[in-house]
Enzyme design. Structure first.
Site, PDB file in Angstrom:
ATOM      1  N   SER A  74       0.802  -1.219   0.000  1.00 52.39           N
ATOM      2  CA  SER A  74       0.000   0.000   0.000  1.00 52.39           C
ATOM      3  C   SER A  74       0.838   1.273   0.000  1.00 52.39           C
ATOM      4  CB  SER A  74      -0.935  -0.011   1.220  1.00 52.39           C
ATOM      5  OG  SER A  74      -1.736   1.145   1.244  1.00 52.39           O
ATOM      6  N   THR A  78       1.377   4.137  -3.077  1.00 47.69           N
ATOM      7  CA  THR A  78       1.069   5.560  -2.918  1.00 47.69           C
ATOM      8  C   THR A  78       2.270   6.425  -3.275  1.00 47.69           C
ATOM      9  OG1 THR A  78      -0.604   5.144  -1.216  1.00 47.69           O
ATOM     10  CG2 THR A  78       0.425   7.321  -1.219  1.00 47.69           C
ATOM     11  N   GLY A 300      -7.191   2.424  -4.568  1.00 50.06           N
ATOM     12  CA  GLY A 300      -7.278   3.280  -3.388  1.00 50.06           C
ATOM     13  C   GLY A 300      -5.938   3.883  -3.011  1.00 50.06           C
ATOM     14  N   ASP A 301      -4.872   3.107  -3.175  1.00 48.58           N
ATOM     15  CA  ASP A 301      -3.527   3.599  -2.859  1.00 48.58           C
ATOM     16  C   ASP A 301      -3.129   4.756  -3.766  1.00 48.58           C
ATOM     17  OD1 ASP A 301      -3.349   1.473  -1.037  1.00 48.58           O
ATOM     18  OD2 ASP A 301      -2.416   0.161  -2.515  1.00 48.58           O
ATOM     19  N   VAL A 302      -3.389   4.608  -5.060  1.00 48.91           N
ATOM     20  CA  VAL A 302      -2.984   5.664  -5.993  1.00 48.91           C
ATOM     21  C   VAL A 302      -3.869   6.898  -5.844  1.00 48.91           C
ATOM     22  CG1 VAL A 302      -2.118   3.920  -7.597  1.00 48.91           C
ATOM     23  CG2 VAL A 302      -4.356   4.909  -7.996  1.00 48.91           C
TER      24      VAL A 302
END
Length: 354
Positions: A74, A78, A300-302
């Protein structure tokens, strides 16, 4: 790397703490999945796969599979989003634990500026992404990533990087590995008036580690999570009915972010609208989605990466959400957490609407 902005940020502006994982992507047959009792479009921990060692040996050793390697986990997802979107080298520093093995060496080649603690008691974390015709199956083994210790945070070289950073990011997953390290970063951010972003990450984090999260919230500037995670958290710790309105839940969460007058809760809802709660009220952003979604892994991470990247440029919250939606849009068109070679983001183009 070519910058996509006119603003040059300092090296090490972003500091992330998390579970470093090496993504190994390869194509397999349905017969392969059946042989190892795997399901298509499924995510499973390695400990749940009875013949995991045999599977890994076949994939890595017999030479019949074309392997693509990529940094995963994760936090690394990001951080590499930030580097990609802003187009500047050396913006991010990642800290976590890896093994003393070939996968660890490959991971070091994939990610720049990583302060990896190394252990000999477990192998480097690996996420195996098995691609069939129209689907994928994922097997994750966190391995060494679970063995980070807080003393590594206080290493003089590492702490200097923390002092130089301006924005910190930690996903909720890491609380179960080293909650003291998370707390220390959060306290430092408050003492030095820096930004601290945190992600709820998963429902099990919200359930089993909810008290740790609650104790962390007064240090948080930006709290991210999806709708299921937010509902799980408020249901278990605020005694709010799970069927309550998500906007009401977002407001209740935002009340816990007491660090300063500008704190935000950002709740994503897949293809549905994004909820943003602040001391100024609630905004709803309607998301542009691709006509065809290839994969949702890492989306969601990006999203978080795009948001934090634009926040570092002192852009408005609306601009940050738009940049986040662009990154998620591009990720949805790839297998795994991947991007085109160069960002084509134009911040005059809307990837969401209020």
């Amino acid at each position: 790397m070519t910058s996509t902005t006119n603003i040059q940020l300092s090296d090490g502006t972003f500091f992330g703490l998390g579970h470093p994982v090496l993504d190994i992507i390869t194509e397999v047959s349905l017969e392969f999945l059946q042989r190892y009792d795997l399901q298509v479009n499924n995510v499973v921990l390695a400990e749940k796969v009875s013949k995991y060692d045999d599977l890994m040996n076949e994939i890595l050793s017999n030479g019949n599979y074309k392997l693509n390697y990529s940094s995963g986990g994760s936090t690394q997802n990001t951080l590499k989003t930030i580097n990609w979107l802003l187009g500047q080298d050396n913006l991010t520093i990642c800290m976590g634990c890896i093994g003393q093995d070939d996968c660890g060496r490959k991971l070091e080649q994939q990610m720049k500026n990583c302060h990896y603690q190394k252990t000999s008691i477990a192998p480097t974390g690996v996420c195996l992404i098995l691609i069939t015709d129209q689907a994928r199956s994922m097997i994750t083994n966190l391995g060494a990533a679970n063995h980070f210790t807080i003393d590594y945070l206080f290493n003089a070289h590492n702490w200097l990087s923390i002092e130089q950073a301006k924005i910190f990011y930690v996903p909720g997953y890491f609380i179960r590995t080293c909650s003291d390290a998370v707390r220390k970063l959060a306290e430092h951010s408050k003492e030095t008036s820096k930004l601290f972003a945190f992600n709820l990450s998963a429902e099990y984090v919200c359930q089993k580690f909810g008290e740790d999260v609650i104790n962390l919230l007064p240090f948080v500037d930006f709290l991210f999570g999806n709708e299921q995670e937010a509902k799980c958290f408020v249901q278990h710790h605020f005694k709010i009915n799970k069927d309550a309105d998500i906007i009401f839940m977002a407001k209740e969460l935002q009340k816990m972010l007491t660090k300063n007058a500008e704190t935000f809760v950002i709740i994503t809802r897949g293809a549905d609208s994004i909820i943003l709660a602040s001391t100024q009220g609630v905004k709803i952003f309607h998301v542009k989605r691709p006509l065809k979604i290839v994969d949702t892994i890492g989306c969601g991470d990006v999203f978080v990466g795009g948001f934090l990247a634009y926040r570092s440029l002192n852009r408005s919250i609306d601009d940050c959400i738009n940049a986040a939606c662009y990154c998620a849009y591009e990720c949805l068109l790839q297998i795994g957490c991947q991007f085109p070679s160069i960002s084509s983001f134009n911040d005059t183009k809307c990837y969401c609407n209020i």
